[in-house]
Design a protein around this motif. Structure first.
Motif, PDB file in Angstrom:
ATOM      1  N   PHE A  29       0.848  -1.173   0.000  1.00 37.45           N
ATOM      2  CA  PHE A  29       0.000   0.000   0.000  1.00 37.45           C
ATOM      3  C   PHE A  29       0.890   1.232   0.000  1.00 37.45           C
ATOM      4  CE2 PHE A  29      -2.404  -3.370   1.931  1.00 37.45           C
ATOM      5  CZ  PHE A  29      -3.623  -3.263   1.299  1.00 37.45           C
ATOM      6  N   TYR A  30       0.455   2.242  -0.720  1.00 37.79           N
ATOM      7  CA  TYR A  30       1.269   3.441  -0.839  1.00 37.79           C
ATOM      8  C   TYR A  30       0.464   4.676  -0.490  1.00 37.79           C
ATOM      9  CZ  TYR A  30       4.601   0.538  -3.298  1.00 37.79           C
ATOM     10  OH  TYR A  30       5.498  -0.429  -3.623  1.00 37.79           O
ATOM     11  N   TRP A  31       1.116   5.626   0.151  1.00 34.94           N
ATOM     12  CA  TRP A  31       0.594   6.970   0.360  1.00 34.94           C
ATOM     13  C   TRP A  31       1.591   7.877  -0.316  1.00 34.94           C
ATOM     14  CZ3 TRP A  31      -3.915   8.842   1.574  1.00 34.94           C
ATOM     15  CH2 TRP A  31      -4.021  10.204   1.831  1.00 34.94           C
ATOM     16  N   GLY A  32       1.177   8.456  -1.437  1.00 35.60           N
ATOM     17  CA  GLY A  32       2.152   9.167  -2.257  1.00 35.60           C
ATOM     18  C   GLY A  32       3.122   8.143  -2.802  1.00 35.60           C
ATOM     19  N   THR A  33       4.398   8.352  -2.571  1.00 31.00           N
ATOM     20  CA  THR A  33       5.399   7.391  -3.029  1.00 31.00           C
ATOM     21  C   THR A  33       5.923   6.527  -1.893  1.00 31.00           C
ATOM     22  OG1 THR A  33       7.122   9.060  -2.743  1.00 31.00           O
ATOM     23  CG2 THR A  33       6.128   8.857  -4.947  1.00 31.00           C
ATOM     24  N   ASP A  34       5.410   6.720  -0.667  1.00 25.87           N
ATOM     25  CA  ASP A  34       5.877   5.965   0.499  1.00 25.87           C
ATOM     26  C   ASP A  34       5.035   4.717   0.714  1.00 25.87           C
ATOM     27  OD1 ASP A  34       7.781   7.949   1.079  1.00 25.87           O
ATOM     28  OD2 ASP A  34       6.312   9.090   2.254  1.00 25.87           O
ATOM     29  N   GLU A  35       5.688   3.590   0.891  1.00 30.66           N
ATOM     30  CA  GLU A  35       4.983   2.356   1.225  1.00 30.66           C
ATOM     31  C   GLU A  35       4.578   2.442   2.698  1.00 30.66           C
ATOM     32  OE1 GLU A  35       5.682  -2.444   1.339  1.00 30.66           O
ATOM     33  OE2 GLU A  35       7.101  -1.196   0.277  1.00 30.66           O
ATOM     34  N   ILE A  36       3.330   2.083   2.999  1.00 33.90           N
ATOM     35  CA  ILE A  36       2.846   2.168   4.371  1.00 33.90           C
ATOM     36  C   ILE A  36       2.215   0.848   4.803  1.00 33.90           C
ATOM     37  CG2 ILE A  36       2.417   4.652   4.245  1.00 33.90           C
ATOM     38  CD1 ILE A  36      -0.580   3.956   3.989  1.00 33.90           C
ATOM     39  N   LEU A  37       2.097   0.671   6.094  1.00 36.43           N
ATOM     40  CA  LEU A  37       1.392  -0.473   6.661  1.00 36.43           C
ATOM     41  C   LEU A  37      -0.004  -0.010   7.065  1.00 36.43           C
ATOM     42  CD1 LEU A  37       4.198  -1.960   8.916  1.00 36.43           C
ATOM     43  CD2 LEU A  37       3.487  -2.729   6.652  1.00 36.43           C
ATOM     44  N   ILE A  38      -0.986  -0.840   6.814  1.00 35.17           N
ATOM     45  CA  ILE A  38      -2.354  -0.512   7.183  1.00 35.17           C
ATOM     46  C   ILE A  38      -2.739  -1.403   8.355  1.00 35.17           C
ATOM     47  CG2 ILE A  38      -4.765  -0.547   6.444  1.00 35.17           C
ATOM     48  CD1 ILE A  38      -3.791   0.231   3.684  1.00 35.17           C
ATOM     49  N   PRO A  39      -3.162  -0.812   9.470  1.00 36.73           N
ATOM     50  CA  PRO A  39      -3.517  -1.615  10.641  1.00 36.73           C
ATOM     51  C   PRO A  39      -4.798  -2.424  10.409  1.00 36.73           C
ATOM     52  CG  PRO A  39      -3.993   0.700  11.023  1.00 36.73           C
ATOM     53  CD  PRO A  39      -3.303   0.612   9.701  1.00 36.73           C
ATOM     54  N   VAL A  40      -4.904  -3.549  11.099  1.00 40.27           N
ATOM     55  CA  VAL A  40      -6.075  -4.413  11.037  1.00 40.27           C
ATOM     56  C   VAL A  40      -6.643  -4.517  12.451  1.00 40.27           C
ATOM     57  CG1 VAL A  40      -6.880  -6.761  10.539  1.00 40.27           C
ATOM     58  CG2 VAL A  40      -5.109  -5.708   9.115  1.00 40.27           C
ATOM     59  N   TYR A  41      -7.964  -4.429  12.576  1.00 43.70           N
ATOM     60  CA  TYR A  41      -8.634  -4.469  13.876  1.00 43.70           C
ATOM     61  C   TYR A  41      -9.654  -5.589  13.918  1.00 43.70           C
ATOM     62  CZ  TYR A  41      -6.461   0.051  14.434  1.00 43.70           C
ATOM     63  OH  TYR A  41      -5.542   1.054  14.514  1.00 43.70           O
ATOM     64  N   GLN A  42      -9.961  -6.060  15.120  1.00 42.35           N
ATOM     65  CA  GLN A  42     -10.936  -7.123  15.304  1.00 42.35           C
ATOM     66  C   GLN A  42     -12.371  -6.616  15.256  1.00 42.35           C
ATOM     67  OE1 GLN A  42     -10.309 -10.468  15.446  1.00 42.35           O
ATOM     68  NE2 GLN A  42      -8.289  -9.778  14.838  1.00 42.35           N
ATOM     69  N   SER A  43     -12.564  -5.314  15.483  1.00 42.99           N
ATOM     70  CA  SER A  43     -13.921  -4.766  15.445  1.00 42.99           C
ATOM     71  C   SER A  43     -13.897  -3.362  14.851  1.00 42.99           C
ATOM     72  CB  SER A  43     -14.536  -4.724  16.850  1.00 42.99           C
ATOM     73  OG  SER A  43     -13.956  -3.684  17.611  1.00 42.99           O
ATOM     74  N   MET A  44     -15.014  -2.982  14.268  1.00 43.95           N
ATOM     75  CA  MET A  44     -15.142  -1.621  13.740  1.00 43.95           C
ATOM     76  C   MET A  44     -15.054  -0.603  14.866  1.00 43.95           C
ATOM     77  SD  MET A  44     -15.237  -1.180  10.538  1.00 43.95           S
ATOM     78  CE  MET A  44     -15.824   0.492  10.517  1.00 43.95           C
ATOM     79  N   LYS A  45     -15.613  -0.939  16.014  1.00 40.11           N
ATOM     80  CA  LYS A  45     -15.578  -0.028  17.159  1.00 40.11           C
ATOM     81  C   LYS A  45     -14.138   0.355  17.503  1.00 40.11           C
ATOM     82  CE  LYS A  45     -17.277   0.403  21.881  1.00 40.11           C
ATOM     83  NZ  LYS A  45     -16.153   0.463  22.793  1.00 40.11           N
ATOM     84  N   ASP A  46     -13.249  -0.642  17.570  1.00 42.33           N
ATOM     85  CA  ASP A  46     -11.837  -0.371  17.869  1.00 42.33           C
ATOM     86  C   ASP A  46     -11.206   0.518  16.807  1.00 42.33           C
ATOM     87  OD1 ASP A  46     -12.076  -2.025  20.083  1.00 42.33           O
ATOM     88  OD2 ASP A  46     -11.110  -3.740  19.122  1.00 42.33           O
ATOM     89  N   ALA A  47     -11.487   0.231  15.543  1.00 38.89           N
ATOM     90  CA  ALA A  47     -10.904   1.003  14.443  1.00 38.89           C
ATOM     91  C   ALA A  47     -11.410   2.443  14.449  1.00 38.89           C
ATOM     92  CB  ALA A  47     -11.228   0.338  13.111  1.00 38.89           C
ATOM     93  N   ILE A  48     -12.699   2.621  14.645  1.00 42.66           N
ATOM     94  CA  ILE A  48     -13.300   3.967  14.648  1.00 42.66           C
ATOM     95  C   ILE A  48     -12.758   4.800  15.801  1.00 42.66           C
ATOM     96  CG2 ILE A  48     -15.492   5.186  15.029  1.00 42.66           C
ATOM     97  CD1 ILE A  48     -15.229   4.082  12.209  1.00 42.66           C
ATOM     98  N   GLU A  49     -12.628   4.190  16.969  1.00 40.25           N
ATOM     99  CA  GLU A  49     -12.101   4.918  18.123  1.00 40.25           C
ATOM    100  C   GLU A  49     -10.641   5.324  17.913  1.00 40.25           C
ATOM    101  OE1 GLU A  49     -12.818   2.355  21.463  1.00 40.25           O
ATOM    102  OE2 GLU A  49     -14.953   2.873  21.531  1.00 40.25           O
ATOM    103  N   LYS A  50      -9.875   4.489  17.238  1.00 39.34           N
ATOM    104  CA  LYS A  50      -8.450   4.767  17.030  1.00 39.34           C
ATOM    105  C   LYS A  50      -8.211   5.760  15.888  1.00 39.34           C
ATOM    106  CE  LYS A  50      -4.017   3.750  17.420  1.00 39.34           C
ATOM    107  NZ  LYS A  50      -3.175   4.025  18.535  1.00 39.34           N
ATOM    108  N   HIS A  51      -9.078   5.746  14.877  1.00 42.39           N
ATOM    109  CA  HIS A  51      -8.866   6.554  13.676  1.00 42.39           C
ATOM    110  C   HIS A  51     -10.091   7.417  13.402  1.00 42.39           C
ATOM    111  CE1 HIS A  51      -5.231   4.273  12.845  1.00 42.39           C
ATOM    112  NE2 HIS A  51      -5.932   3.186  13.143  1.00 42.39           N
TER     113      HIS A  51
END
Length: 99
Positions: free
Chosen positions: A2-24
């Motif tokens: 995965f890239y943001w601009g020209t930088d390769e990035i890691l995308i986090p994975v969560y067990q629940s939408m609630k956790d992801a929404i609260e974090k991001h």
């Protein structure tokens, strides 16, 4: 990869939408990599957060038409855009590449 601009990035994975929404709290687009067996439930869960999530991209192929129609209706009522199912991804030159 995965890239943001020209930088390769890691995308986090969560067990629940609630956790992801609260974090991001700034996120408004979700890429759903769930299989066709579980995509309906995961999309419906994502729609519970329609105050923040405005677009859902669904990668899964083979999603039953009845389920696709049901989550598309629910998304339309909540003002959420659906890309897919069976999308191969997306590209915005100079910004990102998914799928």
């Amino acid at each position: 990869k995965f890239y943001w601009g020209t930088d390769e990035i890691l995308i986090p994975v969560y067990q629940s939408m609630k956790d992801a929404i609260e974090k991001h709290t700034e996120v408004s687009v979700v890429i759903n990599f769930a299989s066709f067996r579980s995509v309906y439930d995961s999309v419906m869960e994502m729609l519970e957060y329609s105050s923040q999530i405005k677009t859902i991209a669904i990668i899964a192929e083979g999603v039953p038409e009845s389920q696709t129609r049901a989550f598309n209706r629910a998304a339309q009522k909540k003002g959420v855009g659906i890309i897919g199912p069976a999308t191969v991804g997306g590209i915005k030159p100079g910004c990102f590449r998914i799928g």
